[in-house]
Motif scaffolding. Structure first.
Motif, PDB file in Angstrom:
ATOM      1  N   MET A   1       0.851  -1.181   0.000  1.00  0.00           N
ATOM      2  CA  MET A   1       0.000   0.000   0.000  1.00  0.00           C
ATOM      3  C   MET A   1       0.890   1.236   0.000  1.00  0.00           C
ATOM      4  N   ALA A   2       0.836   1.999  -1.093  1.00  0.00           N
ATOM      5  CA  ALA A   2       1.618   3.232  -1.213  1.00  0.00           C
ATOM      6  C   ALA A   2       0.704   4.319  -1.759  1.00  0.00           C
ATOM      7  N   THR A   3      -0.462   4.449  -1.111  1.00  0.00           N
ATOM      8  CA  THR A   3      -1.539   5.300  -1.627  1.00  0.00           C
ATOM      9  C   THR A   3      -1.356   6.784  -1.342  1.00  0.00           C
TER      10      THR A   3
ATOM     11  N   GLY B   1      -9.850  -3.845   6.875  1.00  0.00           N
ATOM     12  CA  GLY B   1      -9.660  -4.383   8.211  1.00  0.00           C
ATOM     13  C   GLY B   1      -8.229  -4.327   8.705  1.00  0.00           C
ATOM     14  N   LEU B   2      -7.360  -3.623   7.980  1.00  0.00           N
ATOM     15  CA  LEU B   2      -5.994  -3.427   8.449  1.00  0.00           C
ATOM     16  C   LEU B   2      -5.992  -2.453   9.621  1.00  0.00           C
ATOM     17  N   ASP B   3      -4.998  -2.568  10.499  1.00  0.00           N
ATOM     18  CA  ASP B   3      -4.882  -1.648  11.627  1.00  0.00           C
ATOM     19  C   ASP B   3      -4.464  -0.272  11.117  1.00  0.00           C
ATOM     20  N   VAL B   4      -5.196   0.754  11.546  1.00  0.00           N
ATOM     21  CA  VAL B   4      -4.971   2.121  11.077  1.00  0.00           C
ATOM     22  C   VAL B   4      -4.948   3.060  12.270  1.00  0.00           C
ATOM     23  N   GLY B   5      -3.968   3.977  12.293  1.00  0.00           N
ATOM     24  CA  GLY B   5      -3.935   5.058  13.271  1.00  0.00           C
ATOM     25  C   GLY B   5      -4.116   6.356  12.507  1.00  0.00           C
ATOM     26  N   THR B   6      -3.106   7.243  12.544  1.00  0.00           N
ATOM     27  CA  THR B   6      -3.138   8.400  11.650  1.00  0.00           C
ATOM     28  C   THR B   6      -2.766   7.987  10.229  1.00  0.00           C
ATOM     29  N   GLY B   7      -2.127   6.830  10.086  1.00  0.00           N
ATOM     30  CA  GLY B   7      -1.816   6.214   8.807  1.00  0.00           C
ATOM     31  C   GLY B   7      -2.004   4.715   8.942  1.00  0.00           C
ATOM     32  N   ILE B   8      -1.549   3.968   7.938  1.00  0.00           N
ATOM     33  CA  ILE B   8      -1.605   2.514   8.031  1.00  0.00           C
ATOM     34  C   ILE B   8      -0.480   2.064   8.961  1.00  0.00           C
ATOM     35  N   LEU B   9      -0.832   1.395  10.033  1.00  0.00           N
ATOM     36  CA  LEU B   9       0.160   1.000  11.028  1.00  0.00           C
ATOM     37  C   LEU B   9       1.020  -0.153  10.518  1.00  0.00           C
TER      38      LEU B   9
ATOM     39  N   ARG C   1       5.694  -3.963   7.620  1.00  0.00           N
ATOM     40  CA  ARG C   1       4.621  -4.949   7.531  1.00  0.00           C
ATOM     41  C   ARG C   1       3.398  -4.425   8.270  1.00  0.00           C
ATOM     42  N   THR C   2       2.234  -4.558   7.651  1.00  0.00           N
ATOM     43  CA  THR C   2       0.984  -4.154   8.294  1.00  0.00           C
ATOM     44  C   THR C   2       0.506  -5.275   9.213  1.00  0.00           C
ATOM     45  N   SER C   3      -0.737  -5.147   9.681  1.00  0.00           N
ATOM     46  CA  SER C   3      -1.313  -6.169  10.558  1.00  0.00           C
ATOM     47  C   SER C   3      -1.659  -7.456   9.814  1.00  0.00           C
ATOM     48  N   HIS C   4      -1.575  -7.454   8.475  1.00  0.00           N
ATOM     49  CA  HIS C   4      -1.751  -8.686   7.700  1.00  0.00           C
ATOM     50  C   HIS C   4      -0.384  -9.102   7.175  1.00  0.00           C
ATOM     51  N   PRO C   5      -0.003 -10.362   7.288  1.00  0.00           N
ATOM     52  CA  PRO C   5       1.364 -10.779   6.954  1.00  0.00           C
ATOM     53  C   PRO C   5       1.754 -10.614   5.497  1.00  0.00           C
ATOM     54  N   ASP C   6       0.803 -10.480   4.592  1.00  0.00           N
ATOM     55  CA  ASP C   6       1.127 -10.341   3.172  1.00  0.00           C
ATOM     56  C   ASP C   6       0.891  -8.933   2.642  1.00  0.00           C
ATOM     57  N   VAL C   7       0.673  -7.979   3.537  1.00  0.00           N
ATOM     58  CA  VAL C   7       0.416  -6.590   3.125  1.00  0.00           C
ATOM     59  C   VAL C   7       1.412  -5.668   3.816  1.00  0.00           C
ATOM     60  N   TYR C   8       1.967  -4.737   3.042  1.00  0.00           N
ATOM     61  CA  TYR C   8       2.994  -3.808   3.513  1.00  0.00           C
ATOM     62  C   TYR C   8       2.538  -2.384   3.183  1.00  0.00           C
ATOM     63  N   ALA C   9       3.161  -1.399   3.798  1.00  0.00           N
ATOM     64  CA  ALA C   9       2.816  -0.004   3.511  1.00  0.00           C
ATOM     65  C   ALA C   9       4.082   0.842   3.538  1.00  0.00           C
ATOM     66  N   ALA C  10       4.115   1.867   2.680  1.00  0.00           N
ATOM     67  CA  ALA C  10       5.290   2.748   2.606  1.00  0.00           C
ATOM     68  C   ALA C  10       4.872   4.123   2.113  1.00  0.00           C
ATOM     69  N   GLY C  11       5.719   5.109   2.409  1.00  0.00           N
ATOM     70  CA  GLY C  11       5.475   6.471   1.953  1.00  0.00           C
ATOM     71  C   GLY C  11       4.577   7.249   2.895  1.00  0.00           C
TER      72      GLY C  11
END
Length: 385
Positions: free
Chosen positions: A105-107, A240-248, A254-264
């Motif tokens: 996720m780099a939205t 259903g991913l964990d979110v605070g002010t951004g994607i945690l 690594r996000t709260s799902h083992p196959d999903v990542y976030a950057a930027g």
């Protein structure tokens, strides 16, 4: 063969795709972007491109042929509308479905908007439109003495426009730098002829200008709003991913799902240096976070712990900022701030937590090493070198 999907075709997404190939990933890479332009860098949009000092072609991350040459399926002008974590599926606005083995996720973020007719600065089209308007001259009113607001003010003044800046905080960049350093930027703009209105907000934006919270009305030929940006977390939250002010994420992005990542801009990542989650919107975080996320997706041991970094160019002032001023107790200068050639340090418990070098170059590594070291500093030595 594995398929890695990247949602968000900005700097972080493009650099992640590049790194996947450089690190030997030979599966399918799908890079999905809502904009119609191929991935580009955003800092020039409020700096050299807006000021007419750089050509449009120089903002892009890769040449147009790079994506096909490297087997990256670049899909532009297409929004992801839903992520189905259990099925490892991204649904797109054209009705298609894109399966993935791993997802980045780099939205990014989108400008916070106010009611009424105004310009915003986020995309290359936004920057082009503002540059054309500034070339016509006239009165420009900017809502927000943020980094974007002040860089836009500098570009408008250099184009010959009359500029007014409205800001509810007591000075410029108050939250980013604190009152003392914010005042320095305010004085710089005042010397350049910018009319600064602090302690008042834009209550209403109309076709002829702005009504302030004080009741005063200011006329303008165009209004530009720069009041921050909101991370694009809707997809992640709905999935259903964990979110605070951004994607945690953890320190490996690594996000709260083992196959999903976030950057930027969208990632709120655990930073080992600070012992808490940080969301950093600046260019350097996307530049380095995208590759780190790619390596993490490949199973490499990754710790994304770079010191936050930002730079700006306004008139004759060029500066680089490193760190995070939250909780600072003291400020120490090396050099005279009024000379616009100095270094400033923010301290907490006699330890450097942030530093800014103004028109003083090749010192960022030293400043960041001080921040990382956490050593107790002799303030006299810090101020004299």
């Amino acid at each position: 063969m594995a398929t890695y999907v990247i949602v968000g075709a900005g700097l972080a997404g493009a650099k992640a795709a590049q790194t996947l190939r450089e690190e030997g990933f030979d599966g399918d890479i799908v890079l999905i972007g809502a904009e119609t332009e191929r991935p580009y860098e955003r800092p020039p949009l409020s700096k050299e491109f807006l000021q007419g000092r750089s050509e449009r072609d120089k903002i892009f991350v890769h040449p147009p042929e790079w994506y096909a040459d490297n087997g990256v399926d670049l899909r532009l002008g297409l929004r992801a509308t839903r992520i189905e974590l259990d099925d490892h599926l991204v649904r797109l606005e054209d009705g298609s479905r894109q399966p993935y083995d791993k997802l980045l996720m780099a939205t990014g973020a989108t400008p916070r908007r106010l009611p009424g007719p105004a310009y915003y600065l986020r995309t290359v089209q936004d920057s082009q439109a503002l540059k054309e308007r500034f070339a016509q001259g006239g009165d420009v009113l900017i809502v927000g003495a943020s980094w974007i607001g002040l860089e836009t003010a500098a570009a408008a003044r250099q184009a010959g426009c009359a500029v007014t800046v409205v800001e509810p905080e007591p000075t410029a960049l108050n939250r980013a730098l604190g009152h003392e350093l914010g005042d320095l930027f305010a004085r710089l703009h005042a010397r350049k002829g910018v009319d600064l209105r602090f302690g008042t907000a834009a209550a209403e934006i109309t076709t002829t200008g702005v009504r302030l919270s004080s009741g005063e009305r200011l006329t303008a030929d165009l209004v530009v709003v720069g009041v921050g940006a909101a991370p694009e977390v809707g997809l992640a939250r709905d999935a259903g991913l964990d979110v605070g002010t951004g994607i945690l994420t953890d320190a490996a992005l690594r996000t709260s799902h083992p196959d999903v990542y976030a950057a930027g801009d969208v990632a709120e990542s655990f930073h080992p240096l600070y012992g808490r989650h940080l969301r950093v919107e600046h260019w350097a975080n996307a530049l380095h976070g995208g590759p780190q996320a790619a390596r993490s997706m490949l199973g490499q041991d990754v710790v994304h712990d770079r010191v936050p970094y930002f730079y700006t160019d306004q008139y004759e002032l060029g500066m680089e900022f490193s760190g995070d001023i939250e909780g600072y107790e003291e400020i120490v200068y090396r050099g005279d701030p009024e000379s616009l050639e100095f270094i400033v340090y923010w301290l907490r418990e006699n330890r450097v937590i942030a530093g800014m070098n103004v028109n003083t170059w090749d010192v960022v590594d030293d400043i960041q090493e001080l921040i990382r070291s956490g050593v107790i500093i002799d303030q006299k030595e810090l101020s004299t070198g």
